[in-house]
Design a protein around this motif. Structure first.
Motif, PDB file in Angstrom:
ATOM      1  N   THR A  70      19.950  47.310 -76.433  1.00 52.87           N
ATOM      2  CA  THR A  70      19.799  48.560 -75.707  1.00 52.87           C
ATOM      3  C   THR A  70      19.274  48.284 -74.314  1.00 52.87           C
ATOM      4  O   THR A  70      19.402  47.166 -73.814  1.00 52.87           O
ATOM      5  N   LYS A  71      18.634  49.272 -73.712  1.00 51.09           N
ATOM      6  CA  LYS A  71      18.072  49.171 -72.372  1.00 51.09           C
ATOM      7  C   LYS A  71      16.556  49.335 -72.462  1.00 51.09           C
ATOM      8  O   LYS A  71      16.045  50.135 -73.255  1.00 51.09           O
ATOM      9  N   ILE A  72      15.844  48.602 -71.621  1.00 50.18           N
ATOM     10  CA  ILE A  72      14.381  48.711 -71.578  1.00 50.18           C
ATOM     11  C   ILE A  72      14.000  49.925 -70.739  1.00 50.18           C
ATOM     12  O   ILE A  72      14.457  50.067 -69.606  1.00 50.18           O
ATOM     13  N   ASN A  73      13.161  50.784 -71.309  1.00 49.22           N
ATOM     14  CA  ASN A  73      12.637  51.938 -70.556  1.00 49.22           C
ATOM     15  C   ASN A  73      11.385  51.548 -69.778  1.00 49.22           C
ATOM     16  O   ASN A  73      11.342  51.696 -68.569  1.00 49.22           O
ATOM     17  N   GLU A  74      10.352  51.102 -70.488  1.00 49.61           N
ATOM     18  CA  GLU A  74       9.069  50.777 -69.868  1.00 49.61           C
ATOM     19  C   GLU A  74       8.539  49.467 -70.417  1.00 49.61           C
ATOM     20  O   GLU A  74       8.863  49.080 -71.535  1.00 49.61           O
ATOM     21  N   ILE A  75       7.689  48.827 -69.617  1.00 54.11           N
ATOM     22  CA  ILE A  75       7.015  47.590 -70.036  1.00 54.11           C
ATOM     23  C   ILE A  75       5.553  47.714 -69.646  1.00 54.11           C
ATOM     24  O   ILE A  75       5.228  48.239 -68.578  1.00 54.11           O
ATOM     25  N   CYS A  76       4.679  47.198 -70.493  1.00 52.79           N
ATOM     26  CA  CYS A  76       3.255  47.165 -70.192  1.00 52.79           C
ATOM     27  C   CYS A  76       3.060  46.475 -68.847  1.00 52.79           C
ATOM     28  O   CYS A  76       3.512  45.348 -68.657  1.00 52.79           O
ATOM     29  N   GLN A  77       2.374  47.159 -67.931  1.00 56.48           N
ATOM     30  CA  GLN A  77       2.181  46.608 -66.589  1.00 56.48           C
ATOM     31  C   GLN A  77       0.913  45.764 -66.469  1.00 56.48           C
ATOM     32  O   GLN A  77       0.622  45.250 -65.398  1.00 56.48           O
ATOM     33  N   ASN A  78       0.182  45.597 -67.570  1.00 59.74           N
ATOM     34  CA  ASN A  78      -0.986  44.707 -67.547  1.00 59.74           C
ATOM     35  C   ASN A  78      -0.604  43.272 -67.884  1.00 59.74           C
ATOM     36  O   ASN A  78      -1.019  42.343 -67.204  1.00 59.74           O
ATOM     37  N   LYS A  79       0.187  43.097 -68.968  1.00 55.12           N
ATOM     38  CA  LYS A  79       0.533  41.753 -69.433  1.00 55.12           C
ATOM     39  C   LYS A  79       1.993  41.584 -69.824  1.00 55.12           C
ATOM     40  O   LYS A  79       2.441  40.478 -70.040  1.00 55.12           O
ATOM     41  N   GLY A  80       2.704  42.684 -70.033  1.00 58.46           N
ATOM     42  CA  GLY A  80       4.046  42.590 -70.613  1.00 58.46           C
ATOM     43  C   GLY A  80       3.955  42.462 -72.120  1.00 58.46           C
ATOM     44  O   GLY A  80       4.815  41.865 -72.757  1.00 58.46           O
ATOM     45  N   CYS A  81       2.904  43.038 -72.707  1.00 67.19           N
ATOM     46  CA  CYS A  81       2.638  42.865 -74.142  1.00 67.19           C
ATOM     47  C   CYS A  81       3.312  43.916 -75.021  1.00 67.19           C
ATOM     48  O   CYS A  81       3.221  43.837 -76.246  1.00 67.19           O
ATOM     49  N   TRP A  82       3.984  44.903 -74.442  1.00 64.64           N
ATOM     50  CA  TRP A  82       4.763  45.875 -75.202  1.00 64.64           C
ATOM     51  C   TRP A  82       5.864  46.419 -74.299  1.00 64.64           C
ATOM     52  O   TRP A  82       5.805  46.265 -73.085  1.00 64.64           O
ATOM     53  N   MET A  83       6.836  47.064 -74.917  1.00 64.93           N
ATOM     54  CA  MET A  83       7.887  47.739 -74.149  1.00 64.93           C
ATOM     55  C   MET A  83       8.431  48.888 -74.978  1.00 64.93           C
ATOM     56  O   MET A  83       8.258  48.925 -76.194  1.00 64.93           O
ATOM     57  N   THR A  84       9.055  49.834 -74.300  1.00 71.93           N
ATOM     58  CA  THR A  84       9.749  50.912 -74.991  1.00 71.93           C
ATOM     59  C   THR A  84      11.241  50.751 -74.720  1.00 71.93           C
ATOM     60  O   THR A  84      11.648  50.397 -73.614  1.00 71.93           O
ATOM     61  N   LEU A  85      12.030  50.992 -75.754  1.00 74.39           N
ATOM     62  CA  LEU A  85      13.473  50.800 -75.667  1.00 74.39           C
ATOM     63  C   LEU A  85      14.204  52.108 -75.921  1.00 74.39           C
ATOM     64  O   LEU A  85      13.831  52.887 -76.803  1.00 74.39           O
ATOM     65  N   ASP A  86      15.239  52.347 -75.148  1.00 75.19           N
ATOM     66  CA  ASP A  86      16.039  53.564 -75.238  1.00 75.19           C
ATOM     67  C   ASP A  86      16.908  53.544 -76.489  1.00 75.19           C
ATOM     68  O   ASP A  86      17.637  52.591 -76.733  1.00 75.19           O
ATOM     69  N   LEU A  87      16.816  54.620 -77.282  1.00 80.33           N
ATOM     70  CA  LEU A  87      17.654  54.767 -78.471  1.00 80.33           C
ATOM     71  C   LEU A  87      18.650  55.919 -78.328  1.00 80.33           C
ATOM     72  O   LEU A  87      19.386  56.233 -79.248  1.00 80.33           O
ATOM     73  N   GLY A  88      18.662  56.562 -77.160  1.00 84.29           N
ATOM     74  CA  GLY A  88      19.534  57.715 -76.959  1.00 84.29           C
ATOM     75  C   GLY A  88      18.889  58.977 -77.515  1.00 84.29           C
ATOM     76  O   GLY A  88      17.855  58.922 -78.191  1.00 84.29           O
ATOM     77  N   ASN A  89      19.486  60.128 -77.224  1.00 85.86           N
ATOM     78  CA  ASN A  89      18.982  61.423 -77.689  1.00 85.86           C
ATOM     79  C   ASN A  89      17.497  61.617 -77.394  1.00 85.86           C
ATOM     80  O   ASN A  89      16.753  62.154 -78.215  1.00 85.86           O
ATOM     81  N   GLU A  90      17.049  61.112 -76.251  1.00 83.44           N
ATOM     82  CA  GLU A  90      15.655  61.209 -75.820  1.00 83.44           C
ATOM     83  C   GLU A  90      14.677  60.579 -76.808  1.00 83.44           C
ATOM     84  O   GLU A  90      13.523  60.978 -76.911  1.00 83.44           O
ATOM     85  N   GLN A  91      15.143  59.601 -77.563  1.00 86.30           N
ATOM     86  CA  GLN A  91      14.312  58.865 -78.514  1.00 86.30           C
ATOM     87  C   GLN A  91      14.098  57.459 -77.974  1.00 86.30           C
ATOM     88  O   GLN A  91      14.948  56.912 -77.269  1.00 86.30           O
ATOM     89  N   GLN A  92      12.965  56.865 -78.338  1.00 87.67           N
ATOM     90  CA  GLN A  92      12.718  55.487 -77.952  1.00 87.67           C
ATOM     91  C   GLN A  92      11.920  54.785 -79.036  1.00 87.67           C
ATOM     92  O   GLN A  92      11.258  55.426 -79.854  1.00 87.67           O
ATOM     93  N   ALA A  93      12.011  53.468 -79.034  1.00 89.98           N
ATOM     94  CA  ALA A  93      11.240  52.642 -79.959  1.00 89.98           C
ATOM     95  C   ALA A  93      10.144  51.941 -79.170  1.00 89.98           C
ATOM     96  O   ALA A  93      10.381  51.456 -78.062  1.00 89.98           O
ATOM     97  N   PHE A  94       8.953  51.894 -79.757  1.00 89.98           N
ATOM     98  CA  PHE A  94       7.819  51.208 -79.161  1.00 89.98           C
ATOM     99  C   PHE A  94       7.791  49.803 -79.760  1.00 89.98           C
ATOM    100  O   PHE A  94       7.692  49.643 -80.973  1.00 89.98           O
TER     101      PHE A  94
END
Length: 164
Positions: A70-94
């Motif tokens: 998929t596509k990366i939505n957001e990434i932790c801006q402190n360390k890169g220790c998490w990200m959110t991924l686009d699942l479509g339909n305004e849903q995302q996975a943490f």
């Protein structure tokens, strides 16, 4: 007779040229991916839509070993220790990373990603949601408005590929 041979020869040449063009079209350049965590391949990865359908069949406590792209939505801006991924339909996975063992680049938003690991549903308690709201600097009114736990789509990745 010469005309028939010339026509046949021209037909053979045109057919060969047509096949050559088809071969060229099929050989598009491969995307290059950077590897984080365990080495994985992009082969047989589910699409975001397929992954969202899988999440919809899970209940709290269920886990599913899976790989998706998929596509990366957001990434932790402190360390890169998490990200959110686009699942479509305004849903995302943490997404977090197994054993906190690796991080991803903080500037990889909107890039294609392939993750492999465990998908699960987790209900975040009200107290934890309020804590996150405080960490985000939300107003007291916003914090007080949190009154119900939140069902979240989560993923624990052991391997990540990010398109360069």
């Amino acid at each position: 007779m010469k005309t028939k041979i010339a026509t046949l020869l021209a037909l053979v040449v045109l057919t060969a040229c047509g096949k050559k063009n088809e071969e060229i079209k099929e050989k598009a350049p491969e995307k290059v991916f950077a590897v984080f965590g365990d080495s994985i391949s992009k082969d047989n990865a589910l699409t975001a839509e397929q992954m969202l359908n899988k999440y919809q069949t899970l209940k709290s406590g269920d886990t599913l070993n899976v790989k998706f792209s998929t596509k990366i939505n957001e990434i932790c801006q402190n360390k890169g220790c998490w990200m959110t991924l686009d699942l479509g339909n305004e849903q995302q996975a943490f997404v977090k990373f197994k054993d906190y063992g690796f991080f991803v680049p903080m500037n990889a938003q909107n890039r294609e990603v392939v993750v492999e690991g465990k998908a699960f549903i987790e209900e975040t308690p009200v107290a934890e949601l309020k804590h996150y709201a405080e960490d985000e600097g939300k107003s007291q009114a916003a914090i007080d408005s949190i009154t119900a736990p939140k069902k979240e789509l989560k993923f624990l990745a052991h391997g990540v590929l990010i398109a360069k």
